[in-house]
Design a protein around this motif. Structure first.
Motif, PDB file in Angstrom:
ATOM      1  N   LYS A   1     -11.701   6.851   1.498  1.00 45.32           N
ATOM      2  CA  LYS A   1     -10.735   7.214   0.511  1.00 45.32           C
ATOM      3  C   LYS A   1      -9.636   7.092   0.708  1.00 45.32           C
ATOM      4  CE  LYS A   1     -12.976   4.765  -2.217  1.00 45.32           C
ATOM      5  NZ  LYS A   1     -12.973   3.202  -1.774  1.00 45.32           N
TER       6      LYS A   1
ATOM      7  N   LEU B   1      -5.796   9.211   1.494  1.00 46.18           N
ATOM      8  CA  LEU B   1      -4.395   8.838   2.114  1.00 46.18           C
ATOM      9  C   LEU B   1      -3.247   9.169   3.357  1.00 46.18           C
ATOM     10  CD1 LEU B   1      -3.134   9.231  -2.170  1.00 46.18           C
ATOM     11  CD2 LEU B   1      -4.055   7.615  -0.803  1.00 46.18           C
ATOM     12  N   LEU B   2      -3.215   7.895   3.592  1.00 47.87           N
ATOM     13  CA  LEU B   2      -1.834   8.125   5.004  1.00 47.87           C
ATOM     14  C   LEU B   2      -2.625   8.783   6.011  1.00 47.87           C
ATOM     15  CD1 LEU B   2       0.779  10.572   2.843  1.00 47.87           C
ATOM     16  CD2 LEU B   2       0.880   8.254   3.514  1.00 47.87           C
ATOM     17  N   TRP B   3      -4.300   7.974   6.636  1.00 49.94           N
ATOM     18  CA  TRP B   3      -4.315   8.107   8.081  1.00 49.94           C
ATOM     19  C   TRP B   3      -3.469   7.554   8.231  1.00 49.94           C
ATOM     20  CZ3 TRP B   3      -8.154  11.190   9.608  1.00 49.94           C
ATOM     21  CH2 TRP B   3      -9.245  11.070   8.469  1.00 49.94           C
TER      22      TRP B   3
ATOM     23  N   ASN C   1      -5.864  15.259   5.197  1.00 50.67           N
ATOM     24  CA  ASN C   1      -6.422  14.422   6.618  1.00 50.67           C
ATOM     25  C   ASN C   1      -6.416  15.164   7.822  1.00 50.67           C
ATOM     26  OD1 ASN C   1      -5.794  12.426   5.056  1.00 50.67           O
ATOM     27  ND2 ASN C   1      -4.189  11.758   5.750  1.00 50.67           N
TER      28      ASN C   1
ATOM     29  N   ASP D   1      -6.694   3.051  10.457  1.00 46.26           N
ATOM     30  CA  ASP D   1      -7.128   2.596   9.166  1.00 46.26           C
ATOM     31  C   ASP D   1      -8.869   3.339   9.321  1.00 46.26           C
ATOM     32  OD1 ASP D   1      -8.254   1.438   6.863  1.00 46.26           O
ATOM     33  OD2 ASP D   1      -7.598  -0.700   7.034  1.00 46.26           O
TER      34      ASP D   1
ATOM     35  N   LYS E   1       1.192  -1.339   0.152  1.00 45.58           N
ATOM     36  CA  LYS E   1       0.084  -0.237  -0.259  1.00 45.58           C
ATOM     37  C   LYS E   1       1.139   1.190  -0.323  1.00 45.58           C
ATOM     38  CE  LYS E   1      -2.378   1.317   3.465  1.00 45.58           C
ATOM     39  NZ  LYS E   1      -3.018   1.297   4.878  1.00 45.58           N
ATOM     40  N   TYR E   2       1.656   1.410   0.518  1.00 45.55           N
ATOM     41  CA  TYR E   2       2.954   2.457   1.330  1.00 45.55           C
ATOM     42  C   TYR E   2       4.205   2.216   0.110  1.00 45.55           C
ATOM     43  CZ  TYR E   2       1.065   3.363   5.442  1.00 45.55           C
ATOM     44  OH  TYR E   2       0.020   4.160   6.563  1.00 45.55           O
TER      45      TYR E   2
ATOM     46  N   ILE F   1      -0.988  16.155   1.681  1.00 46.15           N
ATOM     47  CA  ILE F   1      -2.047  15.004   2.154  1.00 46.15           C
ATOM     48  C   ILE F   1      -2.414  14.782   3.952  1.00 46.15           C
ATOM     49  CG2 ILE F   1      -2.475  12.607   2.476  1.00 46.15           C
ATOM     50  CD1 ILE F   1      -0.486  12.497  -0.196  1.00 46.15           C
TER      51      ILE F   1
ATOM     52  N   TYR G   1       1.698   4.191  -3.220  1.00 42.68           N
ATOM     53  CA  TYR G   1       1.628   5.844  -2.628  1.00 42.68           C
ATOM     54  C   TYR G   1       2.443   6.719  -2.681  1.00 42.68           C
ATOM     55  CZ  TYR G   1      -2.396   4.288   1.169  1.00 42.68           C
ATOM     56  OH  TYR G   1      -3.686   4.590   1.281  1.00 42.68           O
TER      57      TYR G   1
ATOM     58  N   TYR H   1      -8.299  15.786  -5.797  1.00 43.65           N
ATOM     59  CA  TYR H   1      -8.255  15.080  -3.955  1.00 43.65           C
ATOM     60  C   TYR H   1      -9.034  15.165  -3.472  1.00 43.65           C
ATOM     61  CZ  TYR H   1      -5.786  12.504  -0.673  1.00 43.65           C
ATOM     62  OH  TYR H   1      -6.040  12.074   0.363  1.00 43.65           O
TER      63      TYR H   1
END
Length: 315
Positions: free
Chosen positions: A141, A143-145, A60, A148, A8-9, A56, A12, A131
């Protein structure tokens, strides 16, 4: 599990580099080679990638804040989206333009030219806006939370399944608070029943006391026949979502602590206690609600039955 996280990363990382490359190529994307061979290009891409990660994380943070900020939650739906876009995108654009002007200032040039805003700027602002809008519409959706979002969704699903199994009102209340964080603060045209705690009927009109502590006059009384609404006094009706089975001292109903604290911050505590007084005539009515056979028949979807309020607030 670790392999999934690494994959996943890695994805990213590739995505951030790709967007960074797109931003730095800009209007030269149809003929990229002259820009690619410039000595500073790779450092520009690296710096842009780091900035993108920072953007990002900022998005968040703002995405989290829109569920926890009381003032924001009270705004209308369309205005909320406008505010979110402005307070998220404007700082990003400001930082980006500042960093570019700082870098180009060392070469005696400026980024604030019509040529830049007509060409290269769009390769930056469009991906950012797309985004941000995606995150607003689909928060899971992002990213980088730091956690999870799917874990939170799984927890909510377990709460719902536990309610279906145990028929515990506290569990149902926790589930609604989890899937509607701070939405009890928002009054739309058609208000769902789950936002109201009490109804007080007078000779002239009927008032609703809400979970945010406010008291408003309602336009019609059809909501009082909802199965979740139980008459507890001569003129008082309770939304059982917020109450406990055990009755307190002096026959005062026990209710959700958070909702009660919000109500007494606006209404005097003794006035609330008068509303929460379970009269002798209504004890059987209240007790029958808690019978397991009755709880098994309760449909949580009826908490989304709606009613409307007038513009005047009562304290």
């Amino acid at each position: 599990m670790r392999n999934k996280i690494k994959a996943k990363y890695t994805l990213y990382f590739i995505a951030v580099l790709a967007v960074s490359l797109l931003i730095n190529l800009g209007s030269a994307i149809d003929d990229p080679f002259p820009r690619l061979i410039k000595p500073l290009f790779k450092w520009m891409c690296l710096g842009t990638s780091l900035l993108l990660v920072m953007y990002i994380l900022w998005i968040n943070f703002m995405n989290h804040l829109r569920y926890s900020n009381v003032w924001y939650c009270k705004q209308k739906k369309d205005l909320k989206m406008t505010i979110f876009l402005l307070v998220t995108i404007i700082p990003i654009c400001s930082i980006h333009l500042f960093m570019l002007s700082l870098l180009l200032g060392q070469r005696s040039t400026t980024v604030f030219t019509w040529l830049y805003f007509k060409g290269d700027f769009w390769f930056f602002i469009v991906p950012v806006c797309v985004y941000v809008i995606l995150v607003y519409l689909k928060p899971d959706k992002a990213l980088l939370w730091l956690y999870d979002p799917k874990m939170l969704m799984d927890k909510n699903r377990k709460l719902y399944e536990l309610w279906l199994e145990k028929r515990n009102i506290f569990v149902l209340r926790s589930y609604l608070y989890a899937i509607h964080p701070n939405e009890y603060l928002v009054f739309e045209l058609n208000i769902p029943l789950w936002k109201a705690v009490l109804f007080e009927k007078t000779e002239i009109c009927t008032f609703a006391v809400f979970a945010n502590g406010e008291k408003w006059m309602i336009k019609d009384e059809h909501i009082l026949i909802n199965p979740w609404v139980v008459k507890i006094g001569r003129s008082v009706y309770a939304n059982m979502l917020y109450f406990e089975q055990e009755v307190g001292a002096k026959d005062i109903l026990q209710m959700d602590r958070d909702a009660k604290n919000r109500i007494v911050s606006i209404m005097a505590a003794h006035k609330l206690d008068m509303l929460l007084l379970l009269t002798r005539r209504m004890k059987a009515n209240f007790k029958s609600f808690w019978e397991i056979d009755h709880l098994l028949q309760m449909d949580e979807n009826r908490l989304y039955d709606t009613f409307q309020i007038f513009g005047a607030r009562q304290n």
